[in-house]
Design an enzyme around this catalytic site. Structure first.
Site, PDB file in Angstrom:
ATOM      1  N   ASN A   1       0.797  -1.244   0.000  1.00  0.00           N
ATOM      2  CA  ASN A   1       0.000   0.000   0.000  1.00  0.00           C
ATOM      3  C   ASN A   1       0.824   1.286   0.000  1.00  0.00           C
ATOM      4  O   ASN A   1       0.408   2.287  -0.567  1.00  0.00           O
ATOM      5  CB  ASN A   1      -1.020  -0.007   1.153  1.00  0.00           C
ATOM      6  CG  ASN A   1      -0.394  -0.061   2.513  1.00  0.00           C
ATOM      7  OD1 ASN A   1       0.760  -0.463   2.661  1.00  0.00           O
ATOM      8  ND2 ASN A   1      -1.137   0.335   3.527  1.00  0.00           N
TER       9      ASN A   1
ATOM     10  N   GLU B   1       4.409  -4.289  12.407  1.00  0.00           N
ATOM     11  CA  GLU B   1       3.445  -3.212  12.130  1.00  0.00           C
ATOM     12  C   GLU B   1       2.282  -3.870  11.415  1.00  0.00           C
ATOM     13  O   GLU B   1       2.358  -4.162  10.224  1.00  0.00           O
ATOM     14  CB  GLU B   1       4.087  -2.129  11.250  1.00  0.00           C
ATOM     15  CG  GLU B   1       5.286  -1.447  11.882  1.00  0.00           C
ATOM     16  CD  GLU B   1       4.924  -0.550  13.057  1.00  0.00           C
ATOM     17  OE1 GLU B   1       3.730  -0.254  13.249  1.00  0.00           O
ATOM     18  OE2 GLU B   1       5.837  -0.162  13.791  1.00  0.00           O
TER      19      GLU B   1
ATOM     20  N   ARG C   1      -7.344   8.925   2.370  1.00  0.00           N
ATOM     21  CA  ARG C   1      -5.899   8.901   2.049  1.00  0.00           C
ATOM     22  C   ARG C   1      -5.559   7.514   1.505  1.00  0.00           C
ATOM     23  O   ARG C   1      -5.941   6.504   2.065  1.00  0.00           O
ATOM     24  CB  ARG C   1      -5.106   9.190   3.325  1.00  0.00           C
ATOM     25  CG  ARG C   1      -3.616   9.031   3.187  1.00  0.00           C
ATOM     26  CD  ARG C   1      -2.937   9.525   4.457  1.00  0.00           C
ATOM     27  NE  ARG C   1      -1.509   9.308   4.420  1.00  0.00           N
ATOM     28  CZ  ARG C   1      -0.868   8.436   5.199  1.00  0.00           C
ATOM     29  NH1 ARG C   1      -1.538   7.705   6.081  1.00  0.00           N
ATOM     30  NH2 ARG C   1       0.426   8.302   5.109  1.00  0.00           N
TER      31      ARG C   1
ATOM     32  N   CYS D   1      -3.303   1.354   6.931  1.00  0.00           N
ATOM     33  CA  CYS D   1      -3.538   0.689   8.220  1.00  0.00           C
ATOM     34  C   CYS D   1      -4.088   1.672   9.248  1.00  0.00           C
ATOM     35  O   CYS D   1      -4.667   1.258  10.243  1.00  0.00           O
ATOM     36  CB  CYS D   1      -2.240   0.073   8.719  1.00  0.00           C
ATOM     37  SG  CYS D   1      -0.919   1.279   8.755  1.00  0.00           S
TER      38      CYS D   1
ATOM     39  N   GLU E   1       8.160   2.366  14.619  1.00  0.00           N
ATOM     40  CA  GLU E   1       8.991   2.781  13.489  1.00  0.00           C
ATOM     41  C   GLU E   1       8.993   4.293  13.394  1.00  0.00           C
ATOM     42  O   GLU E   1       8.046   4.955  13.823  1.00  0.00           O
ATOM     43  CB  GLU E   1       8.439   2.195  12.190  1.00  0.00           C
ATOM     44  CG  GLU E   1       8.640   0.707  12.089  1.00  0.00           C
ATOM     45  CD  GLU E   1       8.413   0.185  10.678  1.00  0.00           C
ATOM     46  OE1 GLU E   1       7.364   0.507  10.082  1.00  0.00           O
ATOM     47  OE2 GLU E   1       9.285  -0.534  10.172  1.00  0.00           O
TER      48      GLU E   1
HETATM   49  N1  LIG Z   1       0.824  -1.177  10.971  1.00  0.00           N
HETATM   50  C1  LIG Z   1       1.342  -0.739   9.842  1.00  0.00           C
HETATM   51  O1  LIG Z   1       2.260   0.089   9.833  1.00  0.00           O
HETATM   52  C2  LIG Z   1       0.808  -1.219   8.526  1.00  0.00           C
HETATM   53  C3  LIG Z   1       1.176  -0.540   7.367  1.00  0.00           C
HETATM   54  C4  LIG Z   1       0.689  -0.993   6.135  1.00  0.00           C
HETATM   55  C5  LIG Z   1      -0.142  -2.105   6.088  1.00  0.00           C
HETATM   56  N2  LIG Z   1      -0.476  -2.728   7.237  1.00  0.00           N
HETATM   57  C6  LIG Z   1      -1.394  -3.865   7.202  1.00  0.00           C
HETATM   58  O2  LIG Z   1      -1.080  -4.708   6.104  1.00  0.00           O
HETATM   59  C7  LIG Z   1      -2.251  -5.327   5.604  1.00  0.00           C
HETATM   60  C8  LIG Z   1      -2.341  -5.113   4.109  1.00  0.00           C
HETATM   61  O3  LIG Z   1      -1.137  -5.375   3.492  1.00  0.00           O
HETATM   62  P1  LIG Z   1      -0.875  -6.727   2.701  1.00  0.00           P
HETATM   63  O4  LIG Z   1      -2.124  -7.227   2.094  1.00  0.00           O
HETATM   64  O5  LIG Z   1       0.282  -6.497   1.787  1.00  0.00           O
HETATM   65  O6  LIG Z   1      -0.449  -7.697   3.889  1.00  0.00           O
HETATM   66  P2  LIG Z   1       0.156  -9.167   3.808  1.00  0.00           P
HETATM   67  O7  LIG Z   1       0.380  -9.580   5.204  1.00  0.00           O
HETATM   68  O8  LIG Z   1      -0.631 -10.036   2.926  1.00  0.00           O
HETATM   69  O9  LIG Z   1       1.552  -8.957   3.057  1.00  0.00           O
HETATM   70  C9  LIG Z   1       2.580  -8.138   3.577  1.00  0.00           C
HETATM   71  C10 LIG Z   1       3.910  -8.713   3.137  1.00  0.00           C
HETATM   72  O10 LIG Z   1       4.071 -10.002   3.685  1.00  0.00           O
HETATM   73  C11 LIG Z   1       4.374 -10.941   2.661  1.00  0.00           C
HETATM   74  N3  LIG Z   1       3.863 -12.240   3.067  1.00  0.00           N
HETATM   75  C12 LIG Z   1       2.669 -12.813   2.785  1.00  0.00           C
HETATM   76  N4  LIG Z   1       2.595 -14.037   3.361  1.00  0.00           N
HETATM   77  C13 LIG Z   1       3.760 -14.210   4.029  1.00  0.00           C
HETATM   78  C14 LIG Z   1       4.290 -15.266   4.827  1.00  0.00           C
HETATM   79  N5  LIG Z   1       3.613 -16.387   5.081  1.00  0.00           N
HETATM   80  N6  LIG Z   1       5.520 -15.112   5.370  1.00  0.00           N
HETATM   81  C15 LIG Z   1       6.220 -13.973   5.154  1.00  0.00           C
HETATM   82  N7  LIG Z   1       5.786 -12.953   4.391  1.00  0.00           N
HETATM   83  C16 LIG Z   1       4.565 -13.073   3.844  1.00  0.00           C
HETATM   84  C17 LIG Z   1       3.740 -10.343   1.427  1.00  0.00           C
HETATM   85  O11 LIG Z   1       4.325 -10.891   0.268  1.00  0.00           O
HETATM   86  C18 LIG Z   1       4.064  -8.881   1.637  1.00  0.00           C
HETATM   87  O12 LIG Z   1       5.401  -8.616   1.273  1.00  0.00           O
HETATM   88  C19 LIG Z   1      -3.387  -4.669   6.357  1.00  0.00           C
HETATM   89  O13 LIG Z   1      -3.817  -5.500   7.399  1.00  0.00           O
HETATM   90  C20 LIG Z   1      -2.763  -3.409   6.918  1.00  0.00           C
HETATM   91  O14 LIG Z   1      -3.388  -2.887   8.044  1.00  0.00           O
HETATM   92  C21 LIG Z   1      -0.028  -2.323   8.447  1.00  0.00           C
HETATM   93  O1  LIG Z   2      -0.576   1.813   5.955  1.00  0.00           O
HETATM   94  C1  LIG Z   2       0.006   2.234   6.910  1.00  0.00           C
HETATM   95  C2  LIG Z   2       1.226   3.075   6.953  1.00  0.00           C
HETATM   96  C3  LIG Z   2       1.001   4.379   6.310  1.00  0.00           C
HETATM   97  C4  LIG Z   2       1.583   5.507   7.100  1.00  0.00           C
HETATM   98  O2  LIG Z   2       2.760   5.487   7.462  1.00  0.00           O
HETATM   99  O3  LIG Z   2       0.844   6.448   7.333  1.00  0.00           O
END
Ligand SMILES: NC(=O)c1ccc[n+]([C@@H]2O[C@H](COP(=O)([O-])OP(=O)(O)OC[C@H]3O[C@@H](n4cnc5c(N)ncnc54)[C@H](O)[C@@H]3O)[C@@H](O)[C@H]2O)c1
Ligand SMILES: O=CCCC(=O)O
Length: 492
Positions: free
Chosen positions: A163, A262, A290, A296, A470
């Site tokens: 994202n 995260e 946004r 997230c 972070e």
């Molecule tokens: N807290 C934060 O800062 C933050 C920021 C951005 C997104 N997010 C969260 O991420 C989610 C959306 O992102 P997404 O769909 O890319 O998440 P995701 O967990 O599917 O993927 C994130 C990353 O993990 C990898 N991945 C997938 N399966 C894996 C495994 N078994 N082992 C290791 N790596 C693996 C993916 O290829 C990718 O690089 C939402 O829940 C969102 O809230 C959190």
């Molecule tokens: O998706 C979550 C992270 C985006 C941010 O840093 O604001």
């Protein structure tokens, strides 16, 4: 619904930006590839190597070796390199923004915003690299002096989501490099291109070629299993879903690997009767739209006190109606495509389910026909807690609004989730705003504003939203180990 057309010269420039990406930064001549598609058109835009486990282990050998040498460089040197990287990222902002929009979909203006935000992490850590990293204390019973220092933790594994493909990469890479660590970086398979450009720019700035190893692969789980079972990985920093975060934490247990997680959010946004209506509407639109809601920290549950609710819903719906849906490269577009078909189908189901449970659909609610993954800006009012949308992380342009009567109810409902990432409070009464903020179980609280993200702030959550922080000084410490020297002193 008709989508806006794109200036052909911009399309050409973005094609050139994509063509400039070196897809195989490991240079292992991997023949297997996987497709990366533009979410706005579904067209194939690149075929990076599908690195094997053996490739990933080669990447680890290199990052580990380079990291050991890098750890011996001076803080001033690392800081200078990061400052140069900041300058180059800004110099190449057009190229980076075009790549971000093509692979991820966000409107070009937002992609420029992400480039600046991501580069700011690099500048921040160029500065943090120079801060004192230890302290001095006397043994309270005499006989020794205790000196503490912070050492680089060792080789790091950095896994990022789709994202914010640039900001989530620099938020991890910059502190790791600032303190003297090597890194194996795995971007999401949906958006690997931006990270490849970022790595190229770091090398141009003076980072040793082998220090940042970008592995592109479809096999995320095989990759993490192999690397996490290798003792050389001393730190894992992951941004993504809570489900995957839990898997990584279980893998981290084997070699007791320091972990930053995260993870997912379910942010409540509370609007009290004494809020400034315009400020609340503006803040809620930012917190919701946004990145098309694919954040997230997006406002996931908008909870509004009964006295202001009708006026808020009216003003908010008008602002959501003004969103212009289309290809992120098209002039005037403020809401790009969502990432894939799965997301579109999920949104359709969530809206139908909410309406079936009694929610009122005020705006949108549909996917666009034709190529690309588009979903309208949507407003649902009076959403009952029994509907799926009230319980789940939406991650899209749908606003889910419910009403409350008093402060205690608002706090209770805001906290009734396993997540604790961001939250938002709107009230012109300072006492109330702070009292409520204190009682919200979340790592970040936006007070009278819809944006919490800032490089100087410790970004992160409580409960199922993760571990560690972070950005800021705290984000640097995640890549360090504390060590102390107990220095014998003569008795006085
Ligand atoms: N807290 C934060 O800062 C933050 C920021 C951005 C997104 N997010 C969260 O991420 C989610 C959306 O992102 P997404 O769909 O890319 O998440 P995701 O967990 O599917 O993927 C994130 C990353 O993990 C990898 N991945 C997938 N399966 C894996 C495994 N078994 N082992 C290791 N790596 C693996 C993916 O290829 C990718 O690089 C939402 O829940 C969102 O809230 C959190
Ligand atoms: O998706 C979550 C992270 C985006 C941010 O840093 O604001």
């Amino acid at each position: 619904m008709t989508l806006r057309t794109i200036d052909p010269s911009l399309l050409e420039r973005s094609d050139a930006a994509l063509a400039s990406v070196v897809l195989d930064r490991l240079g292992l001549d991997t023949t297997d590839t996987f497709p990366v598609n533009d979410p706005a058109t579904e067209q194939l835009i690149a075929s990076p190597p599908n690195h094997s486990i053996a490739d990933a282990l080669t990447a680890l050998d290199r990052a580990d070796r380079a990291g050991k040498a890098w750890a011996r460089t001076t803080a001033r040197h690392r800081s200078d390199v990061l400052h140069r990287a900041y300058g180059l990222l800004i110099e190449q902002k057009d190229r980076l923004a075009l790549v971000i929009t093509r692979e991820m979909g966000k409107p070009l203006a937002e992609a420029y915003g992400e480039v600046q935000y991501a580069a700011d992490y690099v500048r921040w850590y160029a500065e943090e690299a120079l801060r004192p990293s230890g302290n001095y204390r006397e043994n309270p019973v005499g006989g020794s002096t205790i000196l503490t220092t912070r050492a680089p933790i060792g080789t790091t594994l950095l896994i990022t989501p789709w994202n914010f493909p640039m900001a989530m990469a620099t938020r991890k890479i910059a502190p790791a490099i600032a303190v003297g660590c090597g890194a194996v970086v795995k971007p999401a398979a949906l958006t690997p291109l931006t990270t490849l450009v970022v790595a190229e720019i770091f090398v141009e700035a003076g980072v040793p070629e082998e220090l940042i190893q970008v592995v592109t692969t479809k096999d995320a789980s095989g990759f993490s299993r192999a690397l996490m079972s290798d003792e050389r990985i001393r730190k894992v920093s992951f941004t993504g879903s809570t489900g995957v975060g839990s898997v990584l934490l279980a893998q981290a247990a084997e070699h007791v690997v320091k972990s930053s997680m995260e993870l997912g959010g379910n942010a409540p946004l509370l609007v009290f009767d004494d809020a400034d209506l315009e400020r609340a509407v503006e803040g809620a639109v930012i917190a919701k739209l946004r990145n098309g809601g694919q954040s997230c920290v997006a406002a996931n549950r908008i909870l509004v006190q009964s006295g202001i609710a009708d006026a808020f819903v009216e003003g908010f719906t008008e602002r959501m109606r003004a969103a212009v849906l289309g290809n992120g490269l098209a002039e005037g577009v403020t809401l790009g495509p969502v990432i894939d078909d799965r997301a579109v189908n999920c949104f359709t189901r969530l809206v139908e389910d909410a309406v079936a449970h009694g929610a009122e659909l005020r705006l949108g609610g549909s996917a666009a026909d034709g190529a690309g993954h588009f979903f309208e800006a949507t407003v649902l009012d009076r959403v009952p807690e029994s509907s799926e949308i009230a319980q789940t992380e939406i991650f899209g342009p749908i606003a889910s609004i419910a009403r409350f009567d008093d402060e205690a109810e608002a706090i209770e409902r805001a906290n009734s989730t396993p997540f604790g990432l961001a939250s938002y409070v709107f009230s012109e009464n300072v006492d109330r705003a702070f009292d409520v903020a204190d009682q919200l179980d979340a790592g970040m609280v936006g007070i009278n504003q819809g944006l919490v993200s800032n490089v100087a702030a410790p970004f992160g959550g409580t409960k199922a939203s993760g571990l560690g922080r972070e950005g800021s000084g705290e984000g640097l410490e995640e890549y360090q180990e504390i060590r102390f020297y107990n220095l014998a002193r003569r008795a006085r």
